[in-house]
Design a protein around this motif. Structure first.
Motif, PDB file in Angstrom:
ATOM      1  N   GLU A 213      -0.829  -7.308  16.100  1.00 36.43           N
ATOM      2  CA  GLU A 213      -0.709  -6.464  17.286  1.00 36.43           C
ATOM      3  C   GLU A 213      -1.960  -6.453  18.156  1.00 36.43           C
ATOM      4  O   GLU A 213      -1.931  -5.929  19.265  1.00 36.43           O
ATOM      5  CB  GLU A 213      -0.323  -5.036  16.901  1.00 36.43           C
ATOM      6  CG  GLU A 213      -1.388  -4.273  16.152  1.00 36.43           C
ATOM      7  CD  GLU A 213      -1.083  -2.778  16.088  1.00 36.43           C
ATOM      8  OE1 GLU A 213      -0.147  -2.333  16.758  1.00 36.43           O
ATOM      9  OE2 GLU A 213      -1.808  -2.077  15.380  1.00 36.43           O
ATOM     10  N   VAL A 214      -3.068  -7.029  17.671  1.00 37.15           N
ATOM     11  CA  VAL A 214      -4.295  -7.017  18.468  1.00 37.15           C
ATOM     12  C   VAL A 214      -4.677  -8.413  18.952  1.00 37.15           C
ATOM     13  O   VAL A 214      -5.800  -8.629  19.412  1.00 37.15           O
ATOM     14  CB  VAL A 214      -5.469  -6.406  17.674  1.00 37.15           C
ATOM     15  CG1 VAL A 214      -5.174  -4.969  17.315  1.00 37.15           C
ATOM     16  CG2 VAL A 214      -5.781  -7.218  16.407  1.00 37.15           C
ATOM     17  N   LEU A 215      -3.759  -9.361  18.880  1.00 38.82           N
ATOM     18  CA  LEU A 215      -4.080 -10.736  19.274  1.00 38.82           C
ATOM     19  C   LEU A 215      -4.105 -10.882  20.795  1.00 38.82           C
ATOM     20  O   LEU A 215      -3.285 -11.570  21.392  1.00 38.82           O
ATOM     21  CB  LEU A 215      -3.070 -11.705  18.668  1.00 38.82           C
ATOM     22  CG  LEU A 215      -3.207 -11.959  17.174  1.00 38.82           C
ATOM     23  CD1 LEU A 215      -2.141 -12.945  16.703  1.00 38.82           C
ATOM     24  CD2 LEU A 215      -4.590 -12.506  16.841  1.00 38.82           C
ATOM     25  N   GLU A 216      -5.067 -10.224  21.409  1.00 39.62           N
ATOM     26  CA  GLU A 216      -5.191 -10.295  22.860  1.00 39.62           C
ATOM     27  C   GLU A 216      -6.592 -10.710  23.292  1.00 39.62           C
ATOM     28  O   GLU A 216      -6.863 -10.814  24.482  1.00 39.62           O
ATOM     29  CB  GLU A 216      -4.850  -8.932  23.482  1.00 39.62           C
ATOM     30  CG  GLU A 216      -3.429  -8.474  23.207  1.00 39.62           C
ATOM     31  CD  GLU A 216      -3.151  -7.097  23.753  1.00 39.62           C
ATOM     32  OE1 GLU A 216      -4.116  -6.415  24.161  1.00 39.62           O
ATOM     33  OE2 GLU A 216      -1.978  -6.691  23.772  1.00 39.62           O
ATOM     34  N   GLU A 217      -7.479 -10.932  22.352  1.00 37.24           N
ATOM     35  CA  GLU A 217      -8.856 -11.298  22.659  1.00 37.24           C
ATOM     36  C   GLU A 217      -8.899 -12.771  23.082  1.00 37.24           C
ATOM     37  O   GLU A 217      -8.606 -13.668  22.285  1.00 37.24           O
ATOM     38  CB  GLU A 217      -9.733 -11.067  21.426  1.00 37.24           C
ATOM     39  CG  GLU A 217     -11.134 -11.623  21.517  1.00 37.24           C
ATOM     40  CD  GLU A 217     -11.905 -11.079  22.699  1.00 37.24           C
ATOM     41  OE1 GLU A 217     -12.285 -11.897  23.561  1.00 37.24           O
ATOM     42  OE2 GLU A 217     -12.099  -9.855  22.758  1.00 37.24           O
ATOM     43  N   PRO A 218      -9.254 -13.066  24.347  1.00 34.71           N
ATOM     44  CA  PRO A 218      -9.208 -14.460  24.825  1.00 34.71           C
ATOM     45  C   PRO A 218     -10.274 -15.363  24.209  1.00 34.71           C
ATOM     46  O   PRO A 218     -10.147 -16.591  24.280  1.00 34.71           O
ATOM     47  CB  PRO A 218      -9.423 -14.310  26.338  1.00 34.71           C
ATOM     48  CG  PRO A 218     -10.168 -13.018  26.491  1.00 34.71           C
ATOM     49  CD  PRO A 218      -9.655 -12.119  25.402  1.00 34.71           C
ATOM     50  N   ALA A 219     -11.317 -14.775  23.626  1.00 30.63           N
ATOM     51  CA  ALA A 219     -12.409 -15.584  23.076  1.00 30.63           C
ATOM     52  C   ALA A 219     -12.137 -16.053  21.652  1.00 30.63           C
ATOM     53  O   ALA A 219     -12.995 -16.675  21.036  1.00 30.63           O
ATOM     54  CB  ALA A 219     -13.717 -14.801  23.126  1.00 30.63           C
ATOM     55  N   VAL A 220     -10.961 -15.757  21.107  1.00 29.99           N
ATOM     56  CA  VAL A 220     -10.586 -16.238  19.775  1.00 29.99           C
ATOM     57  C   VAL A 220      -9.211 -16.889  19.870  1.00 29.99           C
ATOM     58  O   VAL A 220      -8.482 -16.673  20.841  1.00 29.99           O
ATOM     59  CB  VAL A 220     -10.550 -15.102  18.726  1.00 29.99           C
ATOM     60  CG1 VAL A 220     -11.862 -14.332  18.705  1.00 29.99           C
ATOM     61  CG2 VAL A 220      -9.381 -14.161  18.968  1.00 29.99           C
ATOM     62  N   HIS A 221      -8.876 -17.692  18.876  1.00 27.84           N
ATOM     63  CA  HIS A 221      -7.505 -18.194  18.841  1.00 27.84           C
ATOM     64  C   HIS A 221      -6.996 -18.197  17.399  1.00 27.84           C
ATOM     65  O   HIS A 221      -7.772 -18.434  16.461  1.00 27.84           O
ATOM     66  CB  HIS A 221      -7.370 -19.567  19.496  1.00 27.84           C
ATOM     67  CG  HIS A 221      -8.010 -20.705  18.767  1.00 27.84           C
ATOM     68  ND1 HIS A 221      -7.416 -21.334  17.700  1.00 27.84           N
ATOM     69  CD2 HIS A 221      -9.189 -21.344  18.963  1.00 27.84           C
ATOM     70  CE1 HIS A 221      -8.194 -22.320  17.279  1.00 27.84           C
ATOM     71  NE2 HIS A 221      -9.277 -22.342  18.009  1.00 27.84           N
ATOM     72  N   PRO A 222      -5.693 -17.895  17.219  1.00 32.66           N
ATOM     73  CA  PRO A 222      -5.124 -17.819  15.874  1.00 32.66           C
ATOM     74  C   PRO A 222      -4.798 -19.197  15.328  1.00 32.66           C
ATOM     75  O   PRO A 222      -4.560 -20.146  16.083  1.00 32.66           O
ATOM     76  CB  PRO A 222      -3.859 -16.989  16.079  1.00 32.66           C
ATOM     77  CG  PRO A 222      -3.446 -17.295  17.486  1.00 32.66           C
ATOM     78  CD  PRO A 222      -4.722 -17.493  18.255  1.00 32.66           C
ATOM     79  N   LEU A 223      -4.784 -19.298  13.999  1.00 32.67           N
ATOM     80  CA  LEU A 223      -4.450 -20.544  13.323  1.00 32.67           C
ATOM     81  C   LEU A 223      -3.019 -20.495  12.789  1.00 32.67           C
ATOM     82  O   LEU A 223      -2.577 -19.460  12.283  1.00 32.67           O
ATOM     83  CB  LEU A 223      -5.395 -20.776  12.145  1.00 32.67           C
ATOM     84  CG  LEU A 223      -6.885 -20.891  12.438  1.00 32.67           C
ATOM     85  CD1 LEU A 223      -7.653 -21.081  11.126  1.00 32.67           C
ATOM     86  CD2 LEU A 223      -7.178 -22.021  13.409  1.00 32.67           C
ATOM     87  N   ALA A 224      -2.327 -21.618  12.900  1.00 32.93           N
ATOM     88  CA  ALA A 224      -1.059 -21.747  12.191  1.00 32.93           C
ATOM     89  C   ALA A 224      -1.366 -21.851  10.693  1.00 32.93           C
ATOM     90  O   ALA A 224      -2.424 -22.354  10.295  1.00 32.93           O
ATOM     91  CB  ALA A 224      -0.318 -22.991  12.667  1.00 32.93           C
ATOM     92  N   LEU A 225      -0.454 -21.363   9.868  1.00 30.13           N
ATOM     93  CA  LEU A 225      -0.649 -21.390   8.422  1.00 30.13           C
ATOM     94  C   LEU A 225       0.518 -22.147   7.796  1.00 30.13           C
ATOM     95  O   LEU A 225       1.677 -21.773   7.986  1.00 30.13           O
ATOM     96  CB  LEU A 225      -0.722 -19.966   7.870  1.00 30.13           C
ATOM     97  CG  LEU A 225      -1.208 -19.806   6.438  1.00 30.13           C
ATOM     98  CD1 LEU A 225      -2.600 -20.396   6.249  1.00 30.13           C
ATOM     99  CD2 LEU A 225      -1.209 -18.340   6.040  1.00 30.13           C
ATOM    100  N   ASP A 226       0.211 -23.232   7.105  1.00 26.67           N
ATOM    101  CA  ASP A 226       1.253 -24.110   6.549  1.00 26.67           C
ATOM    102  C   ASP A 226       2.223 -24.559   7.634  1.00 26.67           C
ATOM    103  O   ASP A 226       3.441 -24.678   7.411  1.00 26.67           O
ATOM    104  CB  ASP A 226       2.007 -23.409   5.416  1.00 26.67           C
ATOM    105  CG  ASP A 226       1.144 -23.210   4.176  1.00 26.67           C
ATOM    106  OD1 ASP A 226       0.305 -24.078   3.892  1.00 26.67           O
ATOM    107  OD2 ASP A 226       1.307 -22.172   3.511  1.00 26.67           O
ATOM    108  N   GLY A 227       1.671 -24.774   8.824  1.00 27.67           N
ATOM    109  CA  GLY A 227       2.480 -25.260   9.932  1.00 27.67           C
ATOM    110  C   GLY A 227       3.298 -24.203  10.645  1.00 27.67           C
ATOM    111  O   GLY A 227       4.047 -24.525  11.571  1.00 27.67           O
ATOM    112  N   ILE A 228       3.154 -22.930  10.254  1.00 24.28           N
ATOM    113  CA  ILE A 228       3.932 -21.838  10.850  1.00 24.28           C
ATOM    114  C   ILE A 228       3.023 -21.006  11.749  1.00 24.28           C
ATOM    115  O   ILE A 228       1.989 -20.494  11.299  1.00 24.28           O
ATOM    116  CB  ILE A 228       4.560 -20.947   9.768  1.00 24.28           C
ATOM    117  CG1 ILE A 228       5.388 -21.783   8.789  1.00 24.28           C
ATOM    118  CG2 ILE A 228       5.417 -19.868  10.419  1.00 24.28           C
ATOM    119  CD1 ILE A 228       6.549 -22.511   9.413  1.00 24.28           C
TER     120      ILE A 228
END
Length: 286
Positions: A213-228
Motif C-alpha cells: 500500500e505504500v509503493l508510491e516512492e519514485p526513488a525506489v522500484h519493486p522486484l518481481a519474485l519468482d517471476g511474479i
C-alpha cells in the motif's frame, strides 16, 4: 510456514470476521453512543498498531469522522506487537496487526479479524538495474549468503539489508514466509514503513521490504519474485508468494464490544469501507 498452515490461519480469521459481522448486523440502530437529543453516534475510538496499515487506517478514520462528525478516531502507529498489547491491556479499542496472532496473545483474550490481504514488496534503490529475483535468492540475501548485486546480474555494489525492528508485524511475516526467522543480518533496523522506504531511496545497493500500500516512492522500484510482479491482483489470486493478512484486533467476544467499535466494523464492511481498502492497494478479505 507451510502454505496449508497459512490458509488455515487466514480461514480462522475470516470466520471470526463473519461472526463479528453477524453480531453487528444484529444490533439495532446506527450504533455508537448516541447524543440523547439527536440519536447521533458520539464518543471516541482509539486504534494502535502496525505502521504498514497506516494509509488504510488513516483513510478509513478520515471518512468515518466525516460520516459521524461527533466521533473522534485517534490512531497510533506503534507496531503490531505494541498494538496487540495495548488492546490486551485495555489501552486501545482496536489493534492493527500485519501478522497473525500468537498462541500467547490469543490466551490473553484477544481475537483478530482479517480485514484485508496485503503483499510484502521487495524494493531496491532506483539506480539498481535488477528487476527480479527468486525466493531462494531472497533468502540467501537476507541470511548473508549473497552479499553483492553482481551475483544477481547487477553492478559490483554491496547489498545493504534494510528491515524493520523486532516486534514489527511486517518483519515477522516476512521472515516467517521465507523460513528464515531469526537468521537475518540487517544493516539497518527501522521502526516504520516510511523510514524503510526513505532509507532504500537514499542508499545505493539497498534492499528492503514494505507493504504494497505504500509503493508510491519514485526513488525506489519493486522486484518481481519468482517471476511474479507484486500487485494486488497477484495477491488476490495467490500467485504472489509474499502475502499476509491485515488484522484488526479486539479484546473479548465480538458481541461484547462497545457500540462505537461495532459501528467501526460495520462501516469497514460496507461498500464504502471496502472501496477504501481497494483504493489503498489492498485486497479486501472475502
Amino acid at each position: 510456514m507451510r502454505k496449508r498452515d497459512r490458509k488455515i490461519r487466514r480461514l480462522q480469521g475470516v470466520l471470526l470476521w463473519t461472526l463479528l459481522l453477524g453480531s453487528l448486523m444484529g444490533c439495532a440502530g446506527p450504533g455508537g453512543r448516541a447524543d440523547s437529543a439527536r440519536g447521533i453516534p458520539a464518543g471516541s475510538l482509539h486504534l494502535a498498531g502496525s505502521s504498514s496499515m497506516e494509509k488504510m487506517t488513516d483513510a478509513l478514520a478520515e471518512r468515518f469522522m466525516e460520516r459521524y462528525p461527533e466521533v473522534t478516531v485517534t490512531v497510533q502507529f506503534t507496531g503490531s506487537s505494541a498494538g496487540i498489547e495495548a488492546v490486551a491491556e485495555g489501552n486501545a479499542d482496536i489493534g492493527n496487526s500485519s501478522r497473525n496472532l500468537t498462541a500467547q496473545e490469543r490466551d490473553r483474550g484477544v481475537t483478530g479479524c482479517v480485514v484485508a490481504l496485503d503483499g510484502i514488496a521487495l524494493c531496491v534503490d532506483g539506480a539498481n538495474p535488477v528487476t527480479g529475483i527468486t525466493g531462494q535468492q531472497l533468502a540467501d540475501i537476507y541470511t548473508g549468503k549473497i552479499t553483492n548485486w553482481s551475483s544477481l546480474g547487477g553492478g559490483d555494489v554491496p547489498i545493504v539489508l534494510i528491515g524493520r525492528e523486532a516486534g514489527s508485524g511486517t518483519r515477522e511475516a516476512f521472515e516467517e514466509l521465507l523460513g528464515i526467522s531469526g537468521q537475518c543480518t540487517y544493516a539497518n533496523e527501522l521502526d516504520s514503513t516510511g523510514a524503510v522506504l526513505a532509507r532504500i531511496a537514499s542508499t545505493p545497493g539497498a534492499i528492503g521490504y514494505v507493504s504494497f500500500e505504500v509503493l508510491e516512492e519514485p526513488a525506489v522500484h519493486p522486484l518481481a519474485l519468482d517471476g511474479i510482479a507484486p500487485t494486488p491482483e497477484n495477491v488476490r489470486t495467490g500467485k504472489y508468494p509474499l502475502s499476509r493478512p491485515f488484522l484488526m484486533v479486539i479484546r473479548g467476544e465480538p458481541a461484547a464490544q462497545s457500540d462505537l467499535v461495532r459501528l467501526w466494523f460495520r462501516f469497514l464492511a460496507s461498500q464504502e469501507g471496502q472501496d477504501i481498502l481497494e483504493r489503498t492497494g489492498l485486497v479486501a478479505a472475502d
